[in-house]
Design a protein around this motif. Structure first.
Motif, PDB file in Angstrom:
ATOM      1  N   HIS A  21     -10.026 -74.713  13.127  1.00 43.00           N
ATOM      2  CA  HIS A  21     -10.475 -73.832  14.108  1.00 43.00           C
ATOM      3  C   HIS A  21     -10.491 -72.702  14.503  1.00 43.00           C
ATOM      4  CE1 HIS A  21     -10.307 -73.201  18.434  1.00 43.00           C
ATOM      5  NE2 HIS A  21      -9.256 -72.408  18.536  1.00 43.00           N
ATOM      6  N   THR A  22      -9.691 -72.039  13.807  1.00 43.84           N
ATOM      7  CA  THR A  22      -9.455 -70.439  13.753  1.00 43.84           C
ATOM      8  C   THR A  22     -10.990 -70.038  13.056  1.00 43.84           C
ATOM      9  OG1 THR A  22      -7.284 -70.309  13.891  1.00 43.84           O
ATOM     10  CG2 THR A  22      -8.380 -68.450  12.967  1.00 43.84           C
ATOM     11  N   LEU A  23     -11.283 -70.459  11.956  1.00 45.63           N
ATOM     12  CA  LEU A  23     -12.336 -70.282  11.179  1.00 45.63           C
ATOM     13  C   LEU A  23     -13.535 -70.550  12.051  1.00 45.63           C
ATOM     14  CD1 LEU A  23     -11.163 -71.562   7.614  1.00 45.63           C
ATOM     15  CD2 LEU A  23     -11.312 -69.241   8.435  1.00 45.63           C
ATOM     16  N   ARG A  24     -13.586 -71.518  12.573  1.00 43.85           N
ATOM     17  CA  ARG A  24     -14.873 -71.871  13.400  1.00 43.85           C
ATOM     18  C   ARG A  24     -14.954 -70.796  14.593  1.00 43.85           C
ATOM     19  NH1 ARG A  24     -12.887 -77.180  12.623  1.00 43.85           N
ATOM     20  NH2 ARG A  24     -12.117 -77.294  14.832  1.00 43.85           N
ATOM     21  N   ALA A  46      -9.791 -59.874  15.922  1.00 46.37           N
ATOM     22  CA  ALA A  46      -9.311 -60.789  17.135  1.00 46.37           C
ATOM     23  C   ALA A  46      -9.455 -62.250  16.905  1.00 46.37           C
ATOM     24  CB  ALA A  46     -10.135 -60.203  18.310  1.00 46.37           C
ATOM     25  N   SER A  47     -10.430 -62.837  16.305  1.00 48.66           N
ATOM     26  CA  SER A  47     -10.722 -64.119  16.142  1.00 48.66           C
ATOM     27  C   SER A  47      -9.832 -64.816  15.199  1.00 48.66           C
ATOM     28  CB  SER A  47     -12.178 -64.559  15.766  1.00 48.66           C
ATOM     29  OG  SER A  47     -12.557 -63.784  14.531  1.00 48.66           O
ATOM     30  N   ILE A  48      -9.490 -63.879  14.250  1.00 48.32           N
ATOM     31  CA  ILE A  48      -8.414 -64.645  13.138  1.00 48.32           C
ATOM     32  C   ILE A  48      -7.107 -64.737  13.810  1.00 48.32           C
ATOM     33  CG2 ILE A  48      -7.135 -63.797  11.006  1.00 48.32           C
ATOM     34  CD1 ILE A  48      -9.668 -62.738   9.939  1.00 48.32           C
ATOM     35  N   LEU A  49      -6.684 -63.629  14.506  1.00 47.75           N
ATOM     36  CA  LEU A  49      -5.217 -63.530  15.179  1.00 47.75           C
ATOM     37  C   LEU A  49      -4.990 -64.327  16.624  1.00 47.75           C
ATOM     38  CD1 LEU A  49      -4.304 -59.997  14.155  1.00 47.75           C
ATOM     39  CD2 LEU A  49      -3.576 -61.978  13.218  1.00 47.75           C
ATOM     40  N   HIS A  50      -6.258 -64.833  17.103  1.00 44.17           N
ATOM     41  CA  HIS A  50      -5.980 -65.381  18.603  1.00 44.17           C
ATOM     42  C   HIS A  50      -4.916 -66.442  18.632  1.00 44.17           C
ATOM     43  CE1 HIS A  50      -8.867 -68.723  17.576  1.00 44.17           C
ATOM     44  NE2 HIS A  50      -8.501 -68.921  18.644  1.00 44.17           N
ATOM     45  N   ASP A  51      -4.980 -67.182  17.649  1.00 43.16           N
ATOM     46  CA  ASP A  51      -4.052 -68.254  17.703  1.00 43.16           C
ATOM     47  C   ASP A  51      -2.648 -68.248  16.990  1.00 43.16           C
ATOM     48  OD1 ASP A  51      -4.972 -70.052  19.764  1.00 43.16           O
ATOM     49  OD2 ASP A  51      -5.949 -71.255  18.686  1.00 43.16           O
ATOM     50  N   TYR A  52      -2.452 -67.061  16.504  1.00 41.06           N
ATOM     51  CA  TYR A  52      -1.326 -66.578  15.482  1.00 41.06           C
ATOM     52  C   TYR A  52      -0.174 -67.315  15.902  1.00 41.06           C
ATOM     53  CZ  TYR A  52       1.331 -64.199  11.861  1.00 41.06           C
ATOM     54  OH  TYR A  52       2.304 -63.843  10.868  1.00 41.06           O
ATOM     55  N   ILE A 106      -7.116 -60.819  22.041  1.00 41.64           N
ATOM     56  CA  ILE A 106      -5.923 -61.707  21.669  1.00 41.64           C
ATOM     57  C   ILE A 106      -5.115 -62.089  23.023  1.00 41.64           C
ATOM     58  CG2 ILE A 106      -4.206 -62.064  20.278  1.00 41.64           C
ATOM     59  CD1 ILE A 106      -5.256 -60.163  18.327  1.00 41.64           C
ATOM     60  N   GLN A 107      -4.638 -61.219  23.663  1.00 46.67           N
ATOM     61  CA  GLN A 107      -3.743 -61.540  24.562  1.00 46.67           C
ATOM     62  C   GLN A 107      -4.396 -62.369  25.871  1.00 46.67           C
ATOM     63  OE1 GLN A 107      -1.802 -58.030  26.377  1.00 46.67           O
ATOM     64  NE2 GLN A 107      -0.928 -59.186  27.994  1.00 46.67           N
ATOM     65  N   TYR A 108      -5.740 -62.040  26.251  1.00 44.86           N
ATOM     66  CA  TYR A 108      -6.439 -62.711  27.264  1.00 44.86           C
ATOM     67  C   TYR A 108      -7.230 -63.827  26.958  1.00 44.86           C
ATOM     68  CZ  TYR A 108      -4.400 -58.998  29.866  1.00 44.86           C
ATOM     69  OH  TYR A 108      -3.446 -58.100  30.233  1.00 44.86           O
ATOM     70  N   HIS A 109      -7.140 -64.468  25.746  1.00 46.58           N
ATOM     71  CA  HIS A 109      -8.171 -65.408  25.190  1.00 46.58           C
ATOM     72  C   HIS A 109      -8.094 -66.699  25.746  1.00 46.58           C
ATOM     73  CE1 HIS A 109      -5.143 -66.985  22.278  1.00 46.58           C
ATOM     74  NE2 HIS A 109      -5.866 -68.024  22.514  1.00 46.58           N
ATOM     75  N   THR A 110      -6.924 -66.994  26.574  1.00 48.29           N
ATOM     76  CA  THR A 110      -6.936 -68.335  27.326  1.00 48.29           C
ATOM     77  C   THR A 110      -6.940 -68.022  28.601  1.00 48.29           C
ATOM     78  OG1 THR A 110      -5.114 -69.136  25.544  1.00 48.29           O
ATOM     79  CG2 THR A 110      -5.300 -70.301  27.469  1.00 48.29           C
ATOM     80  N   ILE A 123     -14.479 -63.444  22.382  1.00 47.48           N
ATOM     81  CA  ILE A 123     -13.267 -64.286  21.950  1.00 47.48           C
ATOM     82  C   ILE A 123     -13.097 -65.317  22.894  1.00 47.48           C
ATOM     83  CG2 ILE A 123     -10.871 -64.162  21.100  1.00 47.48           C
ATOM     84  CD1 ILE A 123     -13.029 -62.750  19.152  1.00 47.48           C
ATOM     85  N   TRP A 124     -13.156 -65.173  23.996  1.00 49.01           N
ATOM     86  CA  TRP A 124     -12.791 -66.189  24.853  1.00 49.01           C
ATOM     87  C   TRP A 124     -13.700 -67.418  24.863  1.00 49.01           C
ATOM     88  CZ3 TRP A 124     -13.628 -69.826  28.702  1.00 49.01           C
ATOM     89  CH2 TRP A 124     -12.638 -70.132  29.481  1.00 49.01           C
ATOM     90  N   LEU A 125     -15.161 -67.099  24.968  1.00 52.32           N
ATOM     91  CA  LEU A 125     -16.063 -68.147  24.726  1.00 52.32           C
ATOM     92  C   LEU A 125     -16.065 -68.635  23.364  1.00 52.32           C
ATOM     93  CD1 LEU A 125     -19.286 -66.848  26.579  1.00 52.32           C
ATOM     94  CD2 LEU A 125     -17.962 -68.866  27.148  1.00 52.32           C
ATOM     95  N   ALA A 126     -16.111 -68.077  22.477  1.00 50.34           N
ATOM     96  CA  ALA A 126     -15.929 -68.617  21.134  1.00 50.34           C
ATOM     97  C   ALA A 126     -14.938 -69.590  20.987  1.00 50.34           C
ATOM     98  CB  ALA A 126     -15.881 -67.440  19.913  1.00 50.34           C
ATOM     99  N   ASP A 127     -13.680 -69.448  21.427  1.00 50.71           N
ATOM    100  CA  ASP A 127     -12.754 -70.406  21.426  1.00 50.71           C
ATOM    101  C   ASP A 127     -13.004 -71.400  22.360  1.00 50.71           C
ATOM    102  OD1 ASP A 127      -9.996 -71.236  20.864  1.00 50.71           O
ATOM    103  OD2 ASP A 127      -9.365 -70.331  22.722  1.00 50.71           O
ATOM    104  N   TYR A 128     -13.590 -71.315  23.335  1.00 59.44           N
ATOM    105  CA  TYR A 128     -14.015 -72.407  24.138  1.00 59.44           C
ATOM    106  C   TYR A 128     -15.126 -73.316  23.458  1.00 59.44           C
ATOM    107  CZ  TYR A 128     -14.981 -74.608  28.683  1.00 59.44           C
ATOM    108  OH  TYR A 128     -15.371 -75.616  30.033  1.00 59.44           O
ATOM    109  N   ILE A 129     -16.435 -72.733  22.945  1.00 50.92           N
ATOM    110  CA  ILE A 129     -17.514 -73.567  22.524  1.00 50.92           C
ATOM    111  C   ILE A 129     -17.483 -73.814  21.137  1.00 50.92           C
ATOM    112  CG2 ILE A 129     -18.538 -72.377  24.638  1.00 50.92           C
ATOM    113  CD1 ILE A 129     -20.136 -70.756  22.492  1.00 50.92           C
TER     114      ILE A 129
END
Length: 198
Positions: A21-24, A46-52, A106-110, A123-129
């Protein structure tokens, strides 16, 4: 910061499904950023670390929140909100990341927040879509993301808020503020577009 070090350190924190998921998310974020002409390096970090910290025990996340300068009211809301803020602390303290835009992404990606930067939105949208996600309303957000980041994010936030309300869960106030702020941003953009037309 060496990206290979970040990649390896993050991979060790999570099961393979979350790593994929992190790579996607990284790939999706870079696609969005490329369309916007953004610098890819902060997007990648930021995308690598968002779900650390996604799979850290709740007790450890709660303790990190208590001991840090993070808002303590986080502890009164859904535990799914905790890992982003704690990951931002880890990014700063463990990996030496000082760029406030990366740390905020990273902090506000959720939760999202009022006044989100382009990086935070991406980052927020990439995590969502990201491509493996599947839930109602997602196709509309993906379509909007191809042409308008703000409209896509507004729709995604509204979907999230409705989801929480339907399940009788509390909505974290910064999420509501983000939605209201984006509503104004989109309305202003539409007004300016009409004025240019006439």
């Amino acid at each position: 910061m060496d990206l290979e070090i970040l990649l390896q350190a993050t991979k060790e924190q999570m099961p393979i499904s979350r790593w994929e998921h992190t790579l996607r998310v990284k790939d999706t974020a870079l696609q969005l950023a490329d369309r916007l002409g953004m610098n890819p390096h902060p997007v990648t970090v930021a995308s690598i670390l968002h779900d650390y910290c996604k799979f850290w025990p709740d007790t450890e996340l709660a303790e990190r929140i208590r001991q840090s300068d993070l808002p303590k009211d986080l502890l009164q809301y859904n535990k799914e909100l905790w890992h982003g803020p704690v990951a931002a602390i880890v990014a700063r303290d463990q990996f030496g990341i000082t760029d406030p835009d990366v740390l905020h992404a990273i902090q506000y990606h959720t939760s999202g927040r009022e006044g989100m930067s382009q990086l935070e939105k991406v980052i927020w949208l990439a995590d969502y879509i990201e491509p493996a996600r599947q839930f109602p309303g997602l196709d509309e957000v993906r379509l909007l993301a191809e042409t308008n980041l703000d409209q896509a994010l507004l729709k995604a936030l509204e979907n999230t808020i409705q989801f929480l309300i339907q399940r009788k869960q509390k909505v974290y106030p910064p999420t509501l503020l983000a939605r209201n702020w984006l509503l104004d941003q989109v309305a202003q953009m539409q007004t300016e577009s009409r004025e240019e037309f006439f």
